[in-house]
Design an enzyme around this catalytic site. Sequence first.
Site, short mmCIF file in Angstrom:
data_model
loop_
_atom_site.label_atom_id
_atom_site.label_comp_id
_atom_site.label_asym_id
_atom_site.label_seq_id
_atom_site.Cartn_x
_atom_site.Cartn_y
_atom_site.Cartn_z
CB SER A 216 -0.90 0.03 1.23
OG SER A 216 -1.95 -0.89 1.13
N GLY A 217 0.39 2.26 -0.74
CA GLY A 217 1.09 3.54 -0.78
C GLY A 217 2.23 3.60 -1.77
#
Length: 268
Positions: A216-217
Amino acid sequence: MLGALCLAVLLGYAYGCGQPAVAPVLGARVVGGEDARAHSWPWQISLQYISSNAWHHTCGGTLIAPQWVLTAAHCISSSLTYRVVLGKQDLSEDNEAGSVAVSVAKTIVHEKWNSLLIINDIALVKLATAVEESDTIQAACLPPSDLILENDYPCYITGWGRIRTNGPLADVLQQALLPVVDYDTCSKSSWWGSTVRTTMVCAGGDGVVSGCNGDSGGPLNCQRNGLWEVNGIVSFGSGLGCNTARKPTVFTRVSAYIDWINEKISAN
C-alpha cells in the site's frame, strides 16, 4: 512531458527525475514478482512507524521531491509517529549502504479522503530535512495532469508487501510487471464494478501477480519518453486474497491529483 519537466526543475537534481543511476531489469511476468535489482527503483521508500521502541514497515511510498513523499491516505494515522527510509533494498539490514532514515515533519491527507468508499486515497509526507540525490536515492517524475494510459500499458509495481496471501512480508524489494487495465474493463460488473472510479487506475487482474498487504502507498511505475513516472499509488485489492482473477490491484491515479499535489507542496 510537462509534468516531468516541471518536477525536474523543482528537484534541482543532477539526474533529473525518473532516471535511475542503476537501470531496473525488466522482464517477463513472474508469479508473485521477483527481487528487484538493487537500487533500480531509487524513489521507492519504506514508511515506518515506531512501536515498542522498534520501527516497523507499514507502507510504501514514492520520493517526488527532495523533501516530499507521495503515499496513500489509508497509510496515515494521526496517532502514530513515522519515519521514511530511503535508498533501501533489504529491510532486514539495519545499516544498509546507501540508505538513510529521515523523520517526518508533517503528513497531509487529502481533505476528501473517504475510507468507506476508498476514494481520494492520497497523502503527502513532508520530510524533516531534504534528502540529497545519490545513486540510491532519486525522485520519480509526476505524470502530466489527466494522463490516461492505454489498456495493457506495461507498468511495474514495487514494494515489500506480502509475497502471497497471508504470507510473510518480503525483506528484499520486489517488482512485478503489472499491465494497465483500462477503466471500461475494470469497471465491468464481473471485475470491480462501480467500486472503481475514474480517479483510479487498475493494473493486473489475470490472477498471476498483484499488489498485496504492505505494498500500500507504493508506486505504479510506468516509463514514458525514457522517464519513469509514478502513475499510481497502491490503494486496494481483493478481499478474497492477492492474485485474484478479474480483481486487479487498484491504484489512486496520480494524474488526477497533480493540481492538489502542487498546491500542497507550494503551501507547505
